[in-house]
Motif scaffolding. Structure first.
Motif, short mmCIF file in Angstrom:
data_model
loop_
_atom_site.label_atom_id
_atom_site.label_comp_id
_atom_site.label_asym_id
_atom_site.label_seq_id
_atom_site.Cartn_x
_atom_site.Cartn_y
_atom_site.Cartn_z
N PHE B 134 13.75 -6.03 39.66
CA PHE B 134 14.69 -4.97 39.30
C PHE B 134 14.38 -3.68 40.06
CE2 PHE B 134 15.28 -7.58 35.49
CZ PHE B 134 16.63 -7.43 35.22
N ALA B 135 13.10 -3.28 40.02
CA ALA B 135 12.73 -1.97 40.54
C ALA B 135 13.02 -1.86 42.03
CB ALA B 135 11.24 -1.71 40.27
N SER B 136 12.64 -2.89 42.81
CA SER B 136 12.83 -2.79 44.26
C SER B 136 14.32 -2.78 44.60
CB SER B 136 12.13 -3.95 44.96
OG SER B 136 12.69 -5.18 44.59
N ALA B 137 15.13 -3.50 43.81
CA ALA B 137 16.57 -3.49 44.06
C ALA B 137 17.16 -2.12 43.76
CB ALA B 137 17.26 -4.56 43.21
N ALA B 138 16.72 -1.53 42.64
CA ALA B 138 17.24 -0.21 42.26
C ALA B 138 16.86 0.83 43.31
CB ALA B 138 16.71 0.18 40.88
N VAL B 139 15.67 0.71 43.90
CA VAL B 139 15.23 1.63 44.95
C VAL B 139 16.14 1.52 46.18
CG1 VAL B 139 13.39 2.13 46.61
CG2 VAL B 139 12.82 1.74 44.21
N GLY B 140 16.43 0.28 46.57
CA GLY B 140 17.28 0.07 47.75
C GLY B 140 18.65 0.70 47.58
N ILE B 141 19.26 0.48 46.42
CA ILE B 141 20.59 1.04 46.18
C ILE B 141 20.51 2.57 46.14
CG2 ILE B 141 22.60 1.02 44.67
CD1 ILE B 141 21.64 -1.69 43.59
N ALA B 142 19.45 3.10 45.51
CA ALA B 142 19.31 4.56 45.41
C ALA B 142 19.27 5.19 46.80
CB ALA B 142 18.03 4.89 44.63
N VAL B 143 18.51 4.60 47.72
CA VAL B 143 18.41 5.18 49.07
C VAL B 143 19.76 5.12 49.78
CG1 VAL B 143 17.32 4.88 51.33
CG2 VAL B 143 15.94 4.73 49.26
N ALA B 144 20.50 4.03 49.59
CA ALA B 144 21.83 3.94 50.20
C ALA B 144 22.75 5.02 49.65
CB ALA B 144 22.43 2.55 49.95
N VAL B 145 22.68 5.21 48.33
CA VAL B 145 23.53 6.23 47.71
C VAL B 145 23.14 7.63 48.21
CG1 VAL B 145 24.11 7.33 45.52
CG2 VAL B 145 24.07 4.84 45.70
N ALA B 146 21.85 7.86 48.40
CA ALA B 146 21.41 9.15 48.93
C ALA B 146 22.00 9.39 50.32
CB ALA B 146 19.88 9.20 48.98
N LEU B 147 22.04 8.35 51.15
CA LEU B 147 22.63 8.51 52.49
C LEU B 147 24.13 8.78 52.39
CD1 LEU B 147 22.40 8.46 55.57
CD2 LEU B 147 22.71 5.99 55.51
N ILE B 148 24.81 8.09 51.48
CA ILE B 148 26.25 8.35 51.29
C ILE B 148 26.45 9.81 50.89
CG2 ILE B 148 28.31 7.77 49.99
CD1 ILE B 148 27.17 4.98 49.52
N ARG B 149 25.60 10.30 49.98
CA ARG B 149 25.73 11.69 49.54
C ARG B 149 25.53 12.63 50.71
NH1 ARG B 149 22.11 10.56 44.91
NH2 ARG B 149 23.44 9.84 43.20
N GLY B 150 24.56 12.29 51.59
CA GLY B 150 24.33 13.12 52.76
C GLY B 150 25.56 13.20 53.65
N LEU B 151 26.24 12.05 53.79
CA LEU B 151 27.45 12.03 54.62
C LEU B 151 28.60 12.76 53.95
CD1 LEU B 151 27.17 8.32 55.80
CD2 LEU B 151 27.31 10.29 57.34
N ALA B 152 28.66 12.72 52.63
CA ALA B 152 29.79 13.31 51.91
C ALA B 152 29.60 14.80 51.65
CB ALA B 152 30.01 12.57 50.59
N ALA B 153 28.35 15.27 51.63
CA ALA B 153 28.08 16.65 51.20
C ALA B 153 28.39 17.66 52.30
CB ALA B 153 26.61 16.76 50.80
N ARG B 154 28.52 18.92 51.92
CA ARG B 154 28.65 20.03 52.87
C ARG B 154 27.60 21.07 52.55
NH1 ARG B 154 34.82 21.72 53.56
NH2 ARG B 154 35.65 19.70 54.11
N ARG B 155 26.83 21.41 53.54
CA ARG B 155 25.82 22.47 53.41
C ARG B 155 25.02 22.32 52.12
NH1 ARG B 155 26.33 26.87 56.57
NH2 ARG B 155 28.12 26.96 57.96
N ALA B 156 24.58 21.12 51.84
CA ALA B 156 23.82 20.89 50.62
C ALA B 156 22.33 20.78 50.95
CB ALA B 156 24.28 19.60 49.95
#
Lengths: 204, 555
Positions: B134-156
């Motif tokens: 569970f833990a390693s899967a949750a980590v993988g998804i979290a990092v992907a979501v962080a990258l999506i946020r980086g692409l979607a964010a402005r001056r964050a």
């Protein structure tokens, strides 16, 4: 400096969350599935065991796990349908699942296949094409099934050993054949243990 | 062959039905500002402020700390096994193997240098290995979501909060689906008991030990989290892990559900669903090509042994046949799961090259949970850069300028895994003492196939896949140690580059698209991205493939 100081704090959070997750995912989750399995689906949860044909006797194995059908000397018993070659331990060792892992050009595998082919043809002289599943070991070493062609090819020898009408045995094989799941998934197959249990019904 | 096509079509249909609801559900999970009562309780116990955003450095530190504690705890459980309850009387796991296994499960690799039924008791399986699934899967998804946020964010300045992403991933996504799936698997014949080995007298009067264990709970998350670590030695070839062709298809659905649906999550979160579909098209296209190739090669059954048998059935189960085996093998090696329902070591020479190639693509079609998406997004950044060079346009992706820093990080990401694979494979044969041990102890098959076994092992470790040419005896000091290190570097170095990338992208403003912007939401871009993925892989790995599977299959 802030970054350096926050490492111990982060490790603290990590430790606490890992303990929390261990309780939830390592203890509660498997326990919940165990409870559901034992209460609602006890037969599959405990290994789909099947009992001997004689009433009142205990399990002879699992319908999902293949087993050997040997005589007292350890040779294949001609009165039973024989399973696929197995590389789990000395053959169908439930505690040592394993494939051969031999590659397509490995001389050991080529030799083993030739040996199996010779033995099969000796036991079933009428056979023209030996079914592939009778020559190749399964991935698990515990394959419970054989192909329909393999079962039909073995039918005359089993009939001879039991002094039964070969046509009756062939009919039994057809009756015991499972088609592809949903009509298109996997391969048609015959469960060897179930077939051999059904055989004893014919003897009576 | 019609039934193989029907099987693939059914899989595609089921995944299509799941795609939108699951993708949109993941959007809600990772964008909602509300915490449930249970989550608030968890944050209090953990000592986390869920409202606080983290810089990429803080996010990365949390990922590393969480994973480090995971390795330490799992290692300790293995080493203390003899004194733990429900151990089946098994001794402590030796230190080299315990390190290798701890690294393996925390990195979502699930490489197994041991046989499950004779090494790990029920407690270590559930409380140790199961938790890391569970833990390693949750980590993988979290990092992907962080990258999506980086692409979607402005001056964050921040890219989300790792602890919130991880806890929500477990509680709202993985655990509920795992519970439902485990019950369905139970109904399909997968066992869940604490019976140990049951000795029975067989029909012909022999004896057999029928194994038990909490398998269904492990099996569900093993596939859903693209982990792949089997309860038994032979993984999903074991009838108690994968009893029928129907469970076989269901297990393939579980492996593919989240990685594919994350492209929808990505599209919605960056505000243009078509951006997600172009990525999805590349993943699905590569998947289909690979599946078709493996299926045709295995049915063709070239090679001395398959010809003697009359079919490439060595190492395959009768219930799955060739079609059910190639579907599972392709799914498992293209998703970084690494589970097997047939022995890849016994595939035809060229057929066996395909799982290897699938991993060498970098686990992006669709890849592991989270890691597949961030891998493909890094390739998308490389693609806009190369396309920009060719036509003289300024590279941009989703309104973010792809400058020197972004390209450096993306390049480092792309170089890490191939470097690990090639150098450690080379070292295994270049160091004389290691080479003699590899040849005498580890390799099972002679000739080029033996080389393929070692190449496959390091490819699997570096890409965090975990499948094997399982004839290789990997429980040796050299392989336990180096593969443990390769798994850790292959997981966490790329993650650090992705999080750094997320940080720099988040800090940027969005530039408006102009006539000079390369559109990344059209089929043309899918073609380019797919081609870049294939070309990069081919250029990197062709020479080493010549030494192994190509030599075996073509000579």
């Amino acid at each position: 400096m802030a970054a350096i100081r926050s490492w111990p704090r982060t490790l603290g959070v990590a430790t606490r969350s890992m303990i929390l997750l261990t309780l939830l995912l390592g203890v509660l989750f498997p326990a919940l599935i165990l409870g559901i399995g034992q209460l609602a689906l006890p037969a599959p949860a405990n290994g789909s065991m099947i009992n001997a044909p004689q009433p009142g006797s205990g399990p002879v194995g699992s319908s999902l796990i293949g087993q050997t059908f040997n005589d007292a000397a350890g040779n294949p018993d001609p009165a039973f349908f024989q399973p696929r070659p197995s590389t789990a331990g000395d053959g169908y060792d439930g505690a040592a699942s394993s494939g051969s892992n031999l590659g397509p050009e490995n001389p050991k595998l080529v030799a083993a296949i030739a040996e199996r082919k010779a033995a099969y043809l000796a036991a079933h002289p009428g056979t023209t094409v030996v079914p592939p599943d009778a020559l190749a070991a399964s991935g698990s070493g515990l394959d419970p099934d054989i192909s329909v062609a393999n079962a039909l090819a073995q039918a005359p020898a089993v009939a001879a050993a039991r002094s039964l009408d070969p046509e009756k045995i062939q009919a039994l094989v057809k009756e015991q054949t499972t088609g592809r799941d949903l009509g298109f998934l996997g391969e048609p197959r015959v469960n060897v243990l179930k077939l051999n249990i059904a055989l004893s019904g014919l003897d009576n | 062959m019609w039934f193989v096509i029907a099987q693939a079509a059914t899989l595609a249909l089921v995944l299509t039905i799941i795609y939108r609801p699951l993708g949109d559900y993941m959007v809600r999970i990772y964008t909602s500002s509300r915490d449930t009562k249970v989550e608030r309780g968890a944050y209090r116990l953990m000592g986390v402020n869920p409202a606080a955003g983290q810089t990429w450095q803080a996010y990365a530190r949390s990922v590393l700390a969480f994973s480090l504690i995971g390795v330490v705890l799992l290692y300790a459980l293995e080493r203390f096994q003899a004194w733990l309850p429900s151990a089946l009387g098994l001794p402590a796991v030796p230190s080299g193997l315990a390190f290798n296994t701890a690294a393996s499960f925390v990195t979502n690799t699930n490489w197994q240098a041991y046989a499950g039924e004779s090494t790990m008791g029920y407690l270590v399986q559930a409380v140790g290995l199961g938790v890391q699934n569970f833990a390693s899967a949750a980590v993988g998804i979290a990092v992907a979501v962080a990258l999506i946020r980086g692409l979607a964010a402005r001056r964050a300045a921040t890219i989300g909060n790792f602890w919130v992403d991880m806890i929500r991933g477990v509680l709202r996504l993985l655990l509920p689906i795992a519970i439902i799936s485990a019950v369905l698997l139970l109904a399909g014949g997968v066992i869940q008991n604490l019976n140990g080995f049951t000795d029975v007298t067989t029909l012909s009067g022999g004896t057999q030990s029928v194994p038990g264990g909490p398998v269904a709970s492990q099996e569900a998350i093993k596939l859903l989290g693209t982990n792949g670590g089997g309860f038994f030695n032979v993984n999903s070839a074991h009838p108690f892990e994968n009893p029928s062709p129907l469970t076989n298809l269901f297990e393939c659905v579980l492996m593919l559900a989240i990685p594919f649906a994350l492209t929808r999550t990505f599209g919605v979160m960056v505000g243009n669903k078509k951006q997600g579909y172009t990525i999805l098209a590349v993943m699905a296209g590569l998947f289909l090509i690979s599946l078709t190739a493996l299926t045709l090669l295995e049915y063709a059954g070239a090679g001395t042994a398959p010809q003697a048998v009359g079919s490439a059935m060595e190492g395959k189960e009768q219930r799955f046949g060739i079609g059910g085996s190639t579907l599972f093998g392709t799914t498992s090696t293209l998703t970084s799961t690494g589970a097997v329902n047939s022995m890849h070591d016994s595939f035809t020479a060229l057929g066996g090259m395909l799982p290897l190639l699938n991993m060498m693509l970098g686990e992006v079609a669709p890849g592991g949970v989270g890691s597949g998406l961030y891998g493909m997004l890094v390739l998308a950044i490389i693609t806009v850069f190369i396309a920009g060079l060719l036509v003289g346009r300024t590279p941009e992706y989703l309104g973010k300028k792809i400058g020197a820093r972004e390209i450096k990080l993306a390049s480092l990401y792309l170089l890490t895994v191939p470097t690990l694979i090639l150098s450690f494979t080379a070292l295994s044969f270049a160091i004389p003492t290691v080479r003699s041990e590899i040849e005498a102890v580890s390799i099972l098959n002679p000739g080029p196939h033996g080389f393929s076994e070692v190449l496959y092992a390091f490819t699997s470790a570096a890409n965090n896949n975990g499948s094997a040419f399982a004839g290789l005896t990997a429980n040796t000091p050299w392989l336990n140690t180096t593969m443990g290190i390769v798994m850790l570097l292959g997981r966490f170095l790329p993650m650090l580059f992705v999080l750094a990338l997320a940080g720099t992208l988040a800090a940027q403003d969005r530039v408006p698209s102009t006539a000079g912007t390369l559109p990344t939401h059209k089929p043309q871009f899918s073609m380019m991205l797919g081609s870049i993925t294939l070309i990069v892989t081919a250029l990197t790995f062709f020479p080493v493939l010549v030494l192994g599977p190509l030599a075996e299959g073509l000579l």
